[in-house]
Design a protein around this motif. Sequence first.
Motif, PDB file in Angstrom:
ATOM      1  N   ALA A 194      24.070  27.272 -27.081  1.00  0.00           N
ATOM      2  CA  ALA A 194      24.780  26.418 -26.430  1.00  0.00           C
ATOM      3  C   ALA A 194      25.030  24.597 -27.221  1.00  0.00           C
ATOM      4  O   ALA A 194      25.967  24.197 -27.340  1.00  0.00           O
ATOM      5  CB  ALA A 194      23.839  25.713 -24.523  1.00  0.00           C
ATOM      6  N   HIS A 215      31.486  19.254 -22.163  1.00  0.00           N
ATOM      7  CA  HIS A 215      30.165  19.672 -21.356  1.00  0.00           C
ATOM      8  C   HIS A 215      28.801  19.514 -21.341  1.00  0.00           C
ATOM      9  O   HIS A 215      28.807  19.278 -20.349  1.00  0.00           O
ATOM     10  CB  HIS A 215      30.064  21.216 -22.300  1.00  0.00           C
ATOM     11  CG  HIS A 215      30.730  22.151 -22.847  1.00  0.00           C
ATOM     12  ND1 HIS A 215      31.388  22.932 -23.518  1.00  0.00           N
ATOM     13  CD2 HIS A 215      31.070  23.338 -22.646  1.00  0.00           C
ATOM     14  CE1 HIS A 215      31.769  23.961 -24.101  1.00  0.00           C
ATOM     15  NE2 HIS A 215      32.070  24.116 -22.724  1.00  0.00           N
ATOM     16  N   ILE A 251      24.761  26.122 -19.116  1.00  0.00           N
ATOM     17  CA  ILE A 251      24.086  26.154 -19.909  1.00  0.00           C
ATOM     18  C   ILE A 251      24.302  27.711 -20.839  1.00  0.00           C
ATOM     19  O   ILE A 251      25.222  27.816 -21.729  1.00  0.00           O
ATOM     20  CB  ILE A 251      22.164  25.816 -20.389  1.00  0.00           C
ATOM     21  CG1 ILE A 251      21.986  24.571 -19.495  1.00  0.00           C
ATOM     22  CG2 ILE A 251      21.749  26.515 -21.023  1.00  0.00           C
ATOM     23  CD1 ILE A 251      22.652  23.426 -20.168  1.00  0.00           C
ATOM     24  N   ILE A 303      28.103  27.723 -21.787  1.00  0.00           N
ATOM     25  CA  ILE A 303      28.193  26.867 -23.046  1.00  0.00           C
ATOM     26  C   ILE A 303      27.545  27.766 -23.547  1.00  0.00           C
ATOM     27  O   ILE A 303      28.618  28.393 -24.574  1.00  0.00           O
ATOM     28  CB  ILE A 303      27.722  25.572 -22.619  1.00  0.00           C
ATOM     29  CG1 ILE A 303      28.452  24.806 -21.692  1.00  0.00           C
ATOM     30  CG2 ILE A 303      27.664  25.040 -24.190  1.00  0.00           C
ATOM     31  CD1 ILE A 303      27.357  23.565 -21.502  1.00  0.00           C
ATOM     32  N   ALA A 304      26.912  28.437 -23.660  1.00  0.00           N
ATOM     33  CA  ALA A 304      26.486  29.170 -24.605  1.00  0.00           C
ATOM     34  C   ALA A 304      27.180  30.356 -25.048  1.00  0.00           C
ATOM     35  O   ALA A 304      27.411  31.278 -26.440  1.00  0.00           O
ATOM     36  CB  ALA A 304      25.594  30.126 -24.548  1.00  0.00           C
TER      37      ALA A 304
END
Length: 233
Positions: free
Chosen positions: A105, A113, A147, A150-151
């Motif tokens: 992330a 984000h 998270i 986003i990763a």
Amino acid sequence: MLASALLPLSDTETASLSDRVYGRLRDAIIAGSLVPRARVSERMLAGVLGVSAAPVREALRRLESEGLVITLPRRGTLVADFGPEQLEKMGRIRVALEGTAAAFAARQATPEHIEALTAQLAVMREATEAGDAEALAQANERFHDMIHEIADNAFLEQMLRSLRGYDRVGRRRILAAPGELKLALQEHAALVEALRERDGEEAEARMRAHALRSLQQAFWAPFDAPGHGGKLA
């Protein structure tokens, strides 16, 4: 025992029938009303809940994907075993996976984000200050989901999803611990700062430390028992 653990679904509930069945079974497993290794079947559950087999079948598939039930040859579907040894194994795996997700992330995080995570922290802070454990549990789960999103690693997200049952069982214990709510909020805020700096190594370290401390907090007895060598290191 099954009848006492579950109640028929109400016609006044607004979620889809499959979602309602899933939620009712998930909550019963997490609360321990449906005990580990108890055998469940589509017919039994449909009868108790007052629904057809189809939504029960879909709910059981979702629960199995999250590790809350398992299907064994010649034994059928059983509530997963969340005993001390199994919880330790699942917890250690989660520590590693959550840390890896945070590292990924940090590479991918955009200002948008970070803004979204900061807003989610505000939601968590409000629930913390209100002492609303249920709202905080939902906000915390959403924070970790963000998270993972986003990763942006489908394989990693699939593995984390398979541990969602462990997360929910553990969260119920963690949030009941004195002083835990404020400390967890501080750790989440520190993680967001590492992501803001795009420091993957620091983000991974902070997430692993948070997940490992949570593991100790939720399941202290197993790790302090003979044969476990005391505290987690």
